[in-house]
Design a protein around this motif. Structure first.
Motif, PDB file in Angstrom:
ATOM      1  N   HIS A  47       0.817  -1.198   0.000  1.00  0.00           N
ATOM      2  CA  HIS A  47       0.000   0.000   0.000  1.00  0.00           C
ATOM      3  C   HIS A  47       0.862   1.263   0.000  1.00  0.00           C
ATOM      4  O   HIS A  47       1.975   1.287   0.515  1.00  0.00           O
ATOM      5  CB  HIS A  47      -0.893   0.027   1.249  1.00  0.00           C
ATOM      6  CG  HIS A  47      -2.054  -0.893   1.178  1.00  0.00           C
ATOM      7  ND1 HIS A  47      -2.107  -2.073   1.869  1.00  0.00           N
ATOM      8  CD2 HIS A  47      -3.225  -0.807   0.502  1.00  0.00           C
ATOM      9  CE1 HIS A  47      -3.262  -2.681   1.624  1.00  0.00           C
ATOM     10  NE2 HIS A  47      -3.953  -1.937   0.797  1.00  0.00           N
ATOM     11  N   LYS A  48       0.299   2.318  -0.566  1.00  0.00           N
ATOM     12  CA  LYS A  48       0.898   3.630  -0.403  1.00  0.00           C
ATOM     13  C   LYS A  48       0.559   4.134   0.989  1.00  0.00           C
ATOM     14  O   LYS A  48      -0.350   3.619   1.637  1.00  0.00           O
ATOM     15  CB  LYS A  48       0.371   4.574  -1.480  1.00  0.00           C
ATOM     16  CG  LYS A  48       0.718   4.119  -2.901  1.00  0.00           C
ATOM     17  CD  LYS A  48       0.072   5.007  -3.939  1.00  0.00           C
ATOM     18  CE  LYS A  48       0.387   4.506  -5.346  1.00  0.00           C
ATOM     19  NZ  LYS A  48      -0.272   5.319  -6.400  1.00  0.00           N
ATOM     20  N   LYS A  49       1.272   5.169   1.448  1.00  0.00           N
ATOM     21  CA  LYS A  49       1.064   5.646   2.808  1.00  0.00           C
ATOM     22  C   LYS A  49       0.743   7.138   2.819  1.00  0.00           C
ATOM     23  O   LYS A  49       1.408   7.944   2.145  1.00  0.00           O
ATOM     24  CB  LYS A  49       2.322   5.393   3.667  1.00  0.00           C
ATOM     25  CG  LYS A  49       2.730   3.916   3.777  1.00  0.00           C
ATOM     26  CD  LYS A  49       1.740   3.107   4.573  1.00  0.00           C
ATOM     27  CE  LYS A  49       2.138   1.630   4.651  1.00  0.00           C
ATOM     28  NZ  LYS A  49       3.345   1.395   5.433  1.00  0.00           N
TER      29      LYS A  49
ATOM     30  N   ARG B 156       0.852  10.614   4.480  1.00  0.00           N
ATOM     31  CA  ARG B 156       1.742  11.290   5.416  1.00  0.00           C
ATOM     32  C   ARG B 156       0.944  11.860   6.583  1.00  0.00           C
ATOM     33  O   ARG B 156      -0.085  12.500   6.399  1.00  0.00           O
ATOM     34  CB  ARG B 156       2.494  12.420   4.713  1.00  0.00           C
ATOM     35  CG  ARG B 156       3.402  13.210   5.645  1.00  0.00           C
ATOM     36  CD  ARG B 156       3.892  14.486   4.980  1.00  0.00           C
ATOM     37  NE  ARG B 156       4.562  15.347   5.926  1.00  0.00           N
ATOM     38  CZ  ARG B 156       4.813  16.635   5.745  1.00  0.00           C
ATOM     39  NH1 ARG B 156       4.446  17.213   4.599  1.00  0.00           N
ATOM     40  NH2 ARG B 156       5.427  17.359   6.654  1.00  0.00           N
TER      41      ARG B 156
ATOM     42  N   LEU C 206       1.876   6.094  14.157  1.00  0.00           N
ATOM     43  CA  LEU C 206       1.888   5.755  12.728  1.00  0.00           C
ATOM     44  C   LEU C 206       3.058   6.466  12.056  1.00  0.00           C
ATOM     45  O   LEU C 206       2.868   7.337  11.206  1.00  0.00           O
ATOM     46  CB  LEU C 206       0.571   6.169  12.074  1.00  0.00           C
ATOM     47  CG  LEU C 206      -0.694   5.448  12.560  1.00  0.00           C
ATOM     48  CD1 LEU C 206      -1.936   6.161  12.046  1.00  0.00           C
ATOM     49  CD2 LEU C 206      -0.693   4.001  12.112  1.00  0.00           C
TER      50      LEU C 206
ATOM     51  N   GLU D 178       5.062   5.545   9.830  1.00  0.00           N
ATOM     52  CA  GLU D 178       5.150   5.331   8.385  1.00  0.00           C
ATOM     53  C   GLU D 178       3.923   5.843   7.646  1.00  0.00           C
ATOM     54  O   GLU D 178       3.850   5.757   6.421  1.00  0.00           O
ATOM     55  CB  GLU D 178       5.349   3.843   8.093  1.00  0.00           C
ATOM     56  CG  GLU D 178       6.662   3.281   8.637  1.00  0.00           C
ATOM     57  CD  GLU D 178       6.858   1.829   8.272  1.00  0.00           C
ATOM     58  OE1 GLU D 178       6.015   1.292   7.523  1.00  0.00           O
ATOM     59  OE2 GLU D 178       7.839   1.234   8.731  1.00  0.00           O
ATOM     60  N   GLY D 179       2.943   6.373   8.372  1.00  0.00           N
ATOM     61  CA  GLY D 179       1.731   6.886   7.756  1.00  0.00           C
ATOM     62  C   GLY D 179       0.604   5.867   7.733  1.00  0.00           C
ATOM     63  O   GLY D 179       0.762   4.733   8.196  1.00  0.00           O
ATOM     64  N   LEU D 180      -0.537   6.278   7.199  1.00  0.00           N
ATOM     65  CA  LEU D 180      -1.705   5.403   7.100  1.00  0.00           C
ATOM     66  C   LEU D 180      -1.771   4.804   5.709  1.00  0.00           C
ATOM     67  O   LEU D 180      -1.770   5.527   4.712  1.00  0.00           O
ATOM     68  CB  LEU D 180      -2.987   6.195   7.379  1.00  0.00           C
ATOM     69  CG  LEU D 180      -4.280   5.366   7.382  1.00  0.00           C
ATOM     70  CD1 LEU D 180      -4.369   4.539   8.657  1.00  0.00           C
ATOM     71  CD2 LEU D 180      -5.500   6.279   7.253  1.00  0.00           C
ATOM     72  N   PRO D 181      -1.824   3.471   5.591  1.00  0.00           N
ATOM     73  CA  PRO D 181      -1.888   2.854   4.262  1.00  0.00           C
ATOM     74  C   PRO D 181      -3.208   3.159   3.551  1.00  0.00           C
ATOM     75  O   PRO D 181      -4.247   3.299   4.192  1.00  0.00           O
ATOM     76  CB  PRO D 181      -1.757   1.353   4.562  1.00  0.00           C
ATOM     77  CG  PRO D 181      -2.046   1.182   5.997  1.00  0.00           C
ATOM     78  CD  PRO D 181      -1.788   2.476   6.671  1.00  0.00           C
TER      79      PRO D 181
ATOM     80  N   ASN E 103      -7.189  -1.723   9.286  1.00  0.00           N
ATOM     81  CA  ASN E 103      -6.507  -1.008  10.366  1.00  0.00           C
ATOM     82  C   ASN E 103      -7.481  -0.813  11.520  1.00  0.00           C
ATOM     83  O   ASN E 103      -8.635  -0.443  11.301  1.00  0.00           O
ATOM     84  CB  ASN E 103      -6.007   0.358   9.881  1.00  0.00           C
ATOM     85  CG  ASN E 103      -5.343   0.288   8.512  1.00  0.00           C
ATOM     86  OD1 ASN E 103      -4.440  -0.509   8.303  1.00  0.00           O
ATOM     87  ND2 ASN E 103      -5.809   1.111   7.582  1.00  0.00           N
TER      88      ASN E 103
ATOM     89  N   GLU F  66      -2.799  -2.837   8.305  1.00  0.00           N
ATOM     90  CA  GLU F  66      -2.766  -3.763   7.166  1.00  0.00           C
ATOM     91  C   GLU F  66      -2.953  -5.214   7.626  1.00  0.00           C
ATOM     92  O   GLU F  66      -2.278  -6.123   7.191  1.00  0.00           O
ATOM     93  CB  GLU F  66      -1.465  -3.610   6.377  1.00  0.00           C
ATOM     94  CG  GLU F  66      -1.305  -2.246   5.749  1.00  0.00           C
ATOM     95  CD  GLU F  66      -0.045  -2.105   4.916  1.00  0.00           C
ATOM     96  OE1 GLU F  66      -0.131  -2.262   3.687  1.00  0.00           O
ATOM     97  OE2 GLU F  66       1.031  -1.846   5.491  1.00  0.00           O
TER      98      GLU F  66
END
Length: 252
Positions: free
Chosen positions: A2-4, A6, A16, A18-21, A193, A213
């Motif tokens: 997934h992309k994340k 910011r 978080l 690494e961010g939210l997928p 999540n 995830e």
């Protein structure tokens, strides 16, 4: 992979980093009046700042002005600057289906699963292109849809499937565990999540991330830095909604 998204709030970065997928489904679960939609607004802020669209479905807020005021007070976000990026759907169980009221605002009988889909699609069509992020559907107090005897099982199944399977959009839901606790667990299991919010006297809000995830995480619980006055207001709104809306929904 997934992309994340910011994350910009320091307190949320702790959980978080690494961010939210995305695209993904997120459920914020916890007792009634524990500030879950206020936490959700942090993700809305980050989503809009990154260029995405948002469809608000705040089932416990009768007016969009309450959403606007909360975002401005908490995150210094003026949603008037994002008028072509935001749509609003208000629950109206007296309607047969849905209707557009003004601008990017709809009213819909969201108790009916097919009306939910129709209203979402119509709201999305009103918005500008969201680029890479596309559309975030932010719905709070989703548990209210379980109080209708007629539609309870339909909605329980619908949102379990949506949380687990629908990747066309990114979903951010919150649900109270005051009632239907075992049913809400089904949604918790289905979400990609999962986060838990709770309130501790005297009006201290805590948040813990349980999985990202579909993988369990061991993040520490943190205290969310929000003013007591705002937390008291959200608790009062939650209590007033329970008194006003639940008896009505139980008759449908």
């Amino acid at each position: 992979m997934h992309k994340k998204l910011r994350i910009r709030q320091p307190w949320l970065v702790e959980l978080l980093s690494e961010g939210l997928p995305y695209p993904s489904s997120t459920l914020i679960s916890g007792p009634g009046g524990s500030g879950k939609p206020l936490i959700g607004f942090a993700f809305v802020y980050n989503w809009l700042k990154a260029g995405g669209n948002v469809i608000f479905i705040p089932l416990q807020y009768p007016k969009m002005e309450l959403v606007k005021a909360s975002l401005e007070r908490l995150y210094n976000l003026n949603i008037d600057e994002y008028s072509n990026k935001i749509a609003y759907i208000r629950l109206n169980p007296d309607l047969a289906t849905w209707q557009k009221t003004n601008g990017n605002t709809l009213e819909a009988n969201l108790l009916k699963p097919h009306v939910w889909d129709e209203a979402i699609n119509e709201a999305a069509s009103l918005l500008a292109k969201g680029g890479d992020l596309s559309t975030l559907v932010s719905a709070s107090a989703l548990n209210l849809l379980l109080f209708s005897p007629t539609y309870r099982e339909h909605n329980l199944d619908k949102f379990e499937k949506l949380l687990n399977e629908d990747k066309k959009r990114t979903y951010l839901f919150s649900a109270s565990t005051e009632a239907f606790r075992e049913d809400i667990k089904r949604w918790e299991k289905a979400a990609d999540n999962l986060m838990f919010a709770r309130m501790e006297k005297p009006m201290k809000l805590y948040l813990k991330v349980a999985k990202i995830e579909n993988k369990e995480v061991s993040a520490e619980e943190i205290q969310v830095p929000m003013e007591r006055e705002i937390l008291e207001e959200i608790k009062e709104i939650a209590e007033s909604v329970r008194k006003r809306e639940i008896p009505k929904l139980m008759k449908i």
